[in-house]
Design an enzyme around this catalytic site. Structure first.
Site, PDB file in Angstrom:
ATOM      1  N   VAL A 111       0.823  -1.213   0.000  1.00  0.00           N
ATOM      2  CA  VAL A 111       0.000   0.000   0.000  1.00  0.00           C
ATOM      3  C   VAL A 111       0.855   1.260   0.000  1.00  0.00           C
ATOM      4  O   VAL A 111       2.029   1.245   0.348  1.00  0.00           O
ATOM      5  CB  VAL A 111      -0.939   0.014   1.222  1.00  0.00           C
ATOM      6  CG1 VAL A 111      -1.796  -1.239   1.258  1.00  0.00           C
ATOM      7  CG2 VAL A 111      -0.144   0.136   2.531  1.00  0.00           C
TER       8      VAL A 111
ATOM      9  N   VAL B 153       6.850  -2.469  -7.732  1.00  0.00           N
ATOM     10  CA  VAL B 153       6.142  -1.186  -7.836  1.00  0.00           C
ATOM     11  C   VAL B 153       6.186  -0.453  -6.506  1.00  0.00           C
ATOM     12  O   VAL B 153       6.483   0.752  -6.452  1.00  0.00           O
ATOM     13  CB  VAL B 153       4.682  -1.406  -8.277  1.00  0.00           C
ATOM     14  CG1 VAL B 153       3.891  -0.098  -8.204  1.00  0.00           C
ATOM     15  CG2 VAL B 153       4.627  -1.963  -9.699  1.00  0.00           C
ATOM     16  N   LYS B 154       5.924  -1.164  -5.398  1.00  0.00           N
ATOM     17  CA  LYS B 154       5.898  -0.511  -4.084  1.00  0.00           C
ATOM     18  C   LYS B 154       7.294  -0.040  -3.669  1.00  0.00           C
ATOM     19  O   LYS B 154       7.458   1.046  -3.100  1.00  0.00           O
ATOM     20  CB  LYS B 154       5.327  -1.454  -3.027  1.00  0.00           C
ATOM     21  CG  LYS B 154       5.347  -0.881  -1.607  1.00  0.00           C
ATOM     22  CD  LYS B 154       4.577   0.431  -1.513  1.00  0.00           C
ATOM     23  CE  LYS B 154       4.843   1.188  -0.220  1.00  0.00           C
ATOM     24  NZ  LYS B 154       4.493   0.463   0.996  1.00  0.00           N
ATOM     25  N   ILE B 155       8.294  -0.838  -3.954  1.00  0.00           N
ATOM     26  CA  ILE B 155       9.653  -0.425  -3.595  1.00  0.00           C
ATOM     27  C   ILE B 155      10.045   0.817  -4.383  1.00  0.00           C
ATOM     28  O   ILE B 155      10.623   1.769  -3.836  1.00  0.00           O
ATOM     29  CB  ILE B 155      10.641  -1.584  -3.835  1.00  0.00           C
ATOM     30  CG1 ILE B 155      10.390  -2.690  -2.800  1.00  0.00           C
ATOM     31  CG2 ILE B 155      12.081  -1.092  -3.736  1.00  0.00           C
ATOM     32  CD1 ILE B 155      11.096  -3.991  -3.115  1.00  0.00           C
TER      33      ILE B 155
END
Length: 337
Positions: free
Chosen positions: A145, A194-196
């Site tokens: 998230v 994507v989150k990193i």
């Protein structure tokens, strides 16, 4: 088990071709991890009327969910009969422990049908957990998230999801209870990358914001005036507006700590090496994040990057005691919006 829930959903979808009044019952949901983020996310599910049972290592942190109709259990094993179990923990080691440690979610004869992990862990760790889930017949979605507890409660959280698309389709309505934006990016563990990448930008933007804010203050401009201008310009964003109160009033109540940000920079730079992508700005920012950890202020928000920049520039910052809109509708101290 969620196998039966999925089967019921598939049958219901087929029945809808001939009977539009059919309404399959919702899944029974478990939640593991009720820290600052987890409790706010689980609260949104409970408020939406979802059948929810939560567990946390420190049980008291899950107790507030009872006010919203959720149940609290004393052991992770009590969630094995749930259709879907969400996890929101700090590290890959924590995730491995709650899933595979003694009394873990996946160590009994009965297992849930799907695990939806919202933690920020490496792609490699996520793939390893996915493989273990597959061995036990459990579907696995990576669903990290963007946001923090305050963002969750304002209804503006964003989620990015990867894994079996059929599983995503079955639980997407639950994800939309948690956040306003849910983006499916494909199979496997693409959501982790994507989150990193997102969190690398988080650090780079904050360091840049600290540098330019100190620059104008040392030149004689108040922080609140500069940030008001910036936030209302084309360079402003939901993030710069959200961080402005901390920068103006030096309120470093933690939403995301330097240690957690350092972990994400380590993951991001490792991914860059494996994919042969040069990231010079990110690498320099990683050193500033390391300096914030080295300062010892590891229990404050990573916005302390501003203080470190000021110290390096030979000035001492003081709170300006000015109300600044964070863009989330947070009430003023005087009770006004």
């Amino acid at each position: 088990m969620i196998g039966s829930y999925f089967e019921q959903q598939t049958i219901a979808e087929a029945d809808q071709m001939t009977d539009s009044t059919t309404d399959a019952s919702g899944p029974r949901v478990g939640w593991i991890g009720t820290g600052r983020m987890g409790v706010a996310m689980a609260e949104r599910l409970a408020k939406a009327g979802v059948d929810l049972t939560a567990w946390n290592r420190t049980l008291a942190k899950a107790e507030p969910l009872k006010e919203h109709g959720a149940a609290v259990c004393e052991a992770v094993a009590d969630l094995r009969d749930r259709d879907v179990v969400f996890t929101m923990v700090s590290t890959s080691a924590d995730l491995e422990k709650v899933l595979l440690g003694e009394g873990g979610l996946l160590t009994g004869d009965q297992v849930p049908g799907a695990v939806v992990d919202c933690s920020t862990i490496s792609t490699e760790a996520s793939a390893a957990v996915r493989a273990i889930c597959a061995e036990r017949g459990v579907d696995f979605l990576a669903a990290p998230v963007s946001g923090n507890g305050k963002v969750v409660r304002s209804g503006t959280l964003s989620l990015v999801v990867s894994g079996p698309e059929a599983t995503y389709d079955k639980v997407a309505h639950l994800l939309r209870h948690i956040g306003k934006s849910v983006t499916y990016v494909g199979e496997g563990d693409l959501a982790r990358l994507v989150k990193i990448a997102h969190n690398l930008m988080l650090g780079v933007v904050t360091q840049s914001l600290a540098e330019i804010t100190v620059l104008v203050e040392k030149g004689g401009v108040s922080r609140h005036a500069f940030l008001e201008f910036l936030n209302n310009s084309v360079m402003g964003s939901a993030f710069t507006r959200y961080k402005s109160p901390a920068f103006v009033n030096l309120d470093y109540t933690p939403t995301f700590t330097p240690i957690l940000l350092r972990k994400d920079f380590d993951l991001g730079l490792a991914a860059a090496r494996s994919l042969d992508v040069p990231m010079p700005v990110t690498a320099i920012t990683a050193q500033m994040v390391q300096a914030s950890v080295g300062s010892g202020r590891v229990d404050e928000d990573f916005s302390i990057l501003l203080d470190l920049q000021a110290a390096a520039s030979g000035i001492e910052l003081k709170p300006e005691s000015v109300h600044v809109d964070d863009g989330l509708g947070t009430p003023r101290e005087d009770g006004r919006s």
